[in-house]
Motif scaffolding. Structure first.
Motif, PDB file in Angstrom:
ATOM      1  N   ASN A  63      -4.294  -4.199  -2.530  1.00 25.95           N
ATOM      2  CA  ASN A  63      -5.285  -5.056  -3.184  1.00 25.95           C
ATOM      3  C   ASN A  63      -4.958  -6.517  -2.884  1.00 25.95           C
ATOM      4  OD1 ASN A  63      -7.063  -6.423  -4.807  1.00 25.95           O
ATOM      5  ND2 ASN A  63      -6.509  -5.347  -6.696  1.00 25.95           N
ATOM      6  N   PRO A  64      -5.858  -7.264  -2.210  1.00 24.42           N
ATOM      7  CA  PRO A  64      -5.557  -8.668  -1.881  1.00 24.42           C
ATOM      8  C   PRO A  64      -5.234  -9.518  -3.099  1.00 24.42           C
ATOM      9  CG  PRO A  64      -7.454  -7.901  -0.646  1.00 24.42           C
ATOM     10  CD  PRO A  64      -7.163  -6.828  -1.659  1.00 24.42           C
ATOM     11  N   ALA A  65      -5.755  -9.126  -4.244  1.00 20.50           N
ATOM     12  CA  ALA A  65      -5.502  -9.907  -5.451  1.00 20.50           C
ATOM     13  C   ALA A  65      -4.055  -9.854  -5.879  1.00 20.50           C
ATOM     14  CB  ALA A  65      -6.410  -9.418  -6.583  1.00 20.50           C
ATOM     15  N   ASP A  66      -3.326  -8.899  -5.378  1.00 13.34           N
ATOM     16  CA  ASP A  66      -1.929  -8.769  -5.776  1.00 13.34           C
ATOM     17  C   ASP A  66      -0.974  -9.530  -4.860  1.00 13.34           C
ATOM     18  OD1 ASP A  66      -2.671  -7.128  -7.873  1.00 13.34           O
ATOM     19  OD2 ASP A  66      -2.532  -5.292  -6.649  1.00 13.34           O
ATOM     20  N   LEU A  67      -1.489 -10.161  -3.783  1.00 14.60           N
ATOM     21  CA  LEU A  67      -0.627 -10.882  -2.869  1.00 14.60           C
ATOM     22  C   LEU A  67       0.031 -12.068  -3.567  1.00 14.60           C
ATOM     23  CD1 LEU A  67      -2.952 -10.891   0.286  1.00 14.60           C
ATOM     24  CD2 LEU A  67      -0.795  -9.629   0.039  1.00 14.60           C
ATOM     25  N   ALA A  68       1.305 -12.266  -3.286  1.00 13.01           N
ATOM     26  CA  ALA A  68       2.057 -13.379  -3.869  1.00 13.01           C
ATOM     27  C   ALA A  68       2.742 -14.150  -2.759  1.00 13.01           C
ATOM     28  CB  ALA A  68       3.086 -12.854  -4.873  1.00 13.01           C
TER      29      ALA A  68
END
Length: 375
Positions: free
Chosen positions: A340-345
């Motif tokens: 999920n791209p939203a989880d990239l840090a």
């Protein structure tokens, strides 16, 4: 207390101590009394070629009045009890010394003298040069016969019905030149001007020269924001001048026109990635233009390639990528154990390298990476 304009005869007799007198034998003496002199003689110009002379009649028995030159030459003979006369056919902006006499067959009595000035001819309507945002130079020509000085009148109303000011020449003799630079004007506004002429006696001709107008140059726009919206586009924004402008042109710093805008923002497209662009806004009308200060920003850098991996080990991996078109100033690396791209840090916020070793990883774990670029 003898009446004026009369002839009296006198002779003298001598008295002795007893108050006796003999017959007067000396010849009689003739005494002629003239008329009372007029007073308050003064001239008032009523045109460029005429003056009205007026006076107070102080006797009721003059036979006539004569208006005279300084050398006593009679210009006109007027009926008794006349108290004014208009002299015509005079030259403009010229002094004329005169006085009036009350006349009888026995002689005349002169008033005080006064020097009257004819009005100066109206000057030409002004022409304009050096038109700027808040100033303009007006020039005019004297009418025939010249003038002692001038009065410059200004309004933003063509009929001079409102907002009338006097930038120069409010008093006679204060504006003797035939040009004047008026300052403190409103930008991008039509200003109307007319010029009056004072004569050498300090009296203004109430008729002005032809009304002429000019429009001041617009004020400069004020840049407010420069936002790179993609690797090939930038949105330029500015505040238009308060008094507006006929046109607003986006221009390159080299002077070439980019686009004409009717609003206070413009999105420029077709640019090169990761490139510095400088623009200005030129506000203009028929009188001239004003340039804003320069505004500059970079387009966004193109995204780098999808990362590739090498030297995969139990707790480490090498991540590599290829710069996009136009390169980049630096790169950032983000990572997640989720697709999920939203989880990239963010794991690396800023690097100028195009590869990096990721160590300290958990064995047997899938990692997802993405690379972003800085301009």
């Amino acid at each position: 207390g003898l009446p004026a304009n009369s002839v009296y005869w006198y002779r003298v007799a001598a008295f002795n101590a007893d108050q006796d007198s003999g017959t007067a034998t000396n010849p009689p003496i003739r005494v002629q009394l003239g008329v009372n002199a007029p007073t308050g003689f003064a001239g008032s110009a009523i045109s460029v070629s005429s003056i009205t002379w007026a006076w107070t009649d102080n006797s009721g028995n003059e036979e006539n009045f004569r208006v005279r030159t300084s050398t006593e030459g009679a210009l006109v003979t007027l009926a008794s009890n006349t108290v004014s006369w208009t002299e015509i056919g005079l030259g403009p902006n010229t002094s004329w010394p005169r006085h009036v006499s009350a006349d009888t067959t026995l002689g005349h009595s002169d008033s005080n003298s006064d020097t009257g000035w004819t009005w100066a001819n109206v000057p030409s309507g002004p022409s304009f040069s050096n038109v700027a945002v808040t100033s303009v130079t007006g020039s005019w020509s004297a009418g025939a016969g010249g003038a002692g000085s001038y009065l410059l009148s200004r309004s933003t109303n063509s009929a001079f019905a409102v907002a009338v000011t006097t930038p120069a020449g409010a008093s006679s003799g204060t504006l003797t030149a035939v040009s004047f630079t008026d300052t403190g004007l409103v930008a991008n506004t039509t200003h109307y001007y007319r010029v009056f002429a004072y004569n050498g006696g300090g009296v203004v001709n109430p008729t002005p020269g032809t009304v002429a107008s000019t429009v001041t140059v617009p004020a400069a726009a004020t840049p407010t924001a420069q936002v790179a919206t993609s690797s090939t586009s930038i949105t330029w924004s500015w505040a238009a001048p308060a008094t507006g402008a006929d046109t607003q042109v986006i221009r390159a710093s080299s002077g070439g026109a980019v686009s004409v805008s009717t609003t206070s923002a413009y999105t420029e497209i077709g640019l090169s990635p990761n490139t510095l662009y400088t623009r200005l806004v030129r506000t203009a009308n028929a009188s001239g233009s004003s340039d804003s200060v320069n505004m500059s920003t970079y387009t966004l850098a193109s995204p780098p390639s999808v990362p590739s991996f090498s030297a995969v080990a139990i707790g480490a991996v090498t991540v590599s990528w290829t710069p996009g078109a136009g390169g980049a100033g630096a790169y950032g690396v983000v990572r997640s154990t989720s697709s999920n791209p939203a989880d990239l840090a963010v794991v690396i916020n800023y690097t100028t390298l195009t590869s990096t070793v990721m160590a300290g990883l958990t064995p047997g774990t899938t990692y997802y990476y993405a690379i972003y670029s800085f301009n």
